[in-house]
Design an enzyme around this catalytic site. Structure first.
Site, PDB file in Angstrom:
ATOM      1  N   CYS A   8       0.778  -1.061   0.125  1.00 25.88           N
ATOM      2  CA  CYS A   8      -0.020  -0.123   0.092  1.00 25.88           C
ATOM      3  C   CYS A   8       0.836   1.148   0.003  1.00 25.88           C
ATOM      4  CB  CYS A   8      -0.945   0.081   1.245  1.00 25.88           C
ATOM      5  SG  CYS A   8      -2.383  -0.916   1.167  1.00 25.88           S
ATOM      6  N   HIS A  47      -6.264  -2.404  -1.217  1.00 21.75           N
ATOM      7  CA  HIS A  47      -5.838  -3.497  -0.373  1.00 21.75           C
ATOM      8  C   HIS A  47      -6.628  -4.812  -0.416  1.00 21.75           C
ATOM      9  CE1 HIS A  47      -3.280  -5.137   2.923  1.00 21.75           C
ATOM     10  NE2 HIS A  47      -4.419  -5.658   3.226  1.00 21.75           N
ATOM     11  N   GLY A  97       3.686 -19.809   1.177  1.00 21.12           N
ATOM     12  CA  GLY A  97       4.924 -18.990   0.864  1.00 21.12           C
ATOM     13  C   GLY A  97       4.754 -17.413   0.809  1.00 21.12           C
ATOM     14  N   HIS A 104      -0.116  -9.927  -4.658  1.00 22.28           N
ATOM     15  CA  HIS A 104       0.966  -9.567  -5.880  1.00 22.28           C
ATOM     16  C   HIS A 104       1.129 -10.668  -6.685  1.00 22.28           C
ATOM     17  CE1 HIS A 104       2.846 -10.775  -2.216  1.00 22.28           C
ATOM     18  NE2 HIS A 104       3.893 -11.299  -3.103  1.00 22.28           N
ATOM     19  N   HIS A 106       3.902 -12.430  -9.011  1.00 20.62           N
ATOM     20  CA  HIS A 106       5.146 -12.370  -9.524  1.00 20.62           C
ATOM     21  C   HIS A 106       5.347 -12.628 -10.956  1.00 20.62           C
ATOM     22  CE1 HIS A 106       7.291 -12.698  -5.372  1.00 20.62           C
ATOM     23  NE2 HIS A 106       6.247 -13.221  -5.082  1.00 20.62           N
TER      24      HIS A 106
END
Ligand code: AMP
Ligand code: ZN
Length: 117
Positions: A8, A47, A97, A104, A106
């Site tokens: 955030c 969020h 993990g 998010h 990756h």
């Protein structure tokens, strides 16, 4: 925005990041500890703690995030499909993990990114 949430604060510009993309709803930036030659994160600015909290109302936002993946991956230096390509990971919860509790995605690219883990 959630107080004391790292991503955030990055989305709000309060903590610097090496940005690769930004619009009203989404920010993407390089992972600070890359696991592959190309490694960035695509993050919704709102969020959402993890993928476990996704609801139908998030479908359009997540669709936009996922369609950004191939464009940004190529822009950041991953090689074209099928010889190149990339890897997409969404760690979720302790067993998944996840370390940063703000959803998010990756994106890892470059040669054999899975060997860098
Ligand atoms: P995860 O384990 O899926 O929660 O991944 C969190 C990722 O955030 C890790 O790959 C970290 O290297 C990355 N990270 C942590 N702090 C920062 C930061 N300030 N800027 C960019 N990436 C970060
Ligand atoms: Zn957050």
């Amino acid at each position: 925005m959630s107080a004391d949430c790292l991503f955030c604060k990055i989305a709000a510009g309060e903590i610097p990041a090496r940005r690769v993309y930004e619009d009203d709803d989404i920010i993407a930036f390089h992972d600070i500890n890359p696991s592959a030659p190309v490694h960035f994160l695509i993050v919704p600015k709102m969020h959402i703690a993890s993928m476990a909290q996704l609801e139908e109302k998030h479908a359009a936002l997540m669709g936009r995030i996922m369609t950004l993946v191939p464009r940004l991956a190529l822009e950041q230096g991953s090689q074209p499909y099928p010889e190149g390509g990339f890897r997409v990971i969404i760690n979720t919860g302790a067993h998944g993990g996840q370390e940063v509790p703000h959803l998010h995605v990756h994106v890892l690219g470059g040669a054999h990114p899975w060997k860098h883990e």
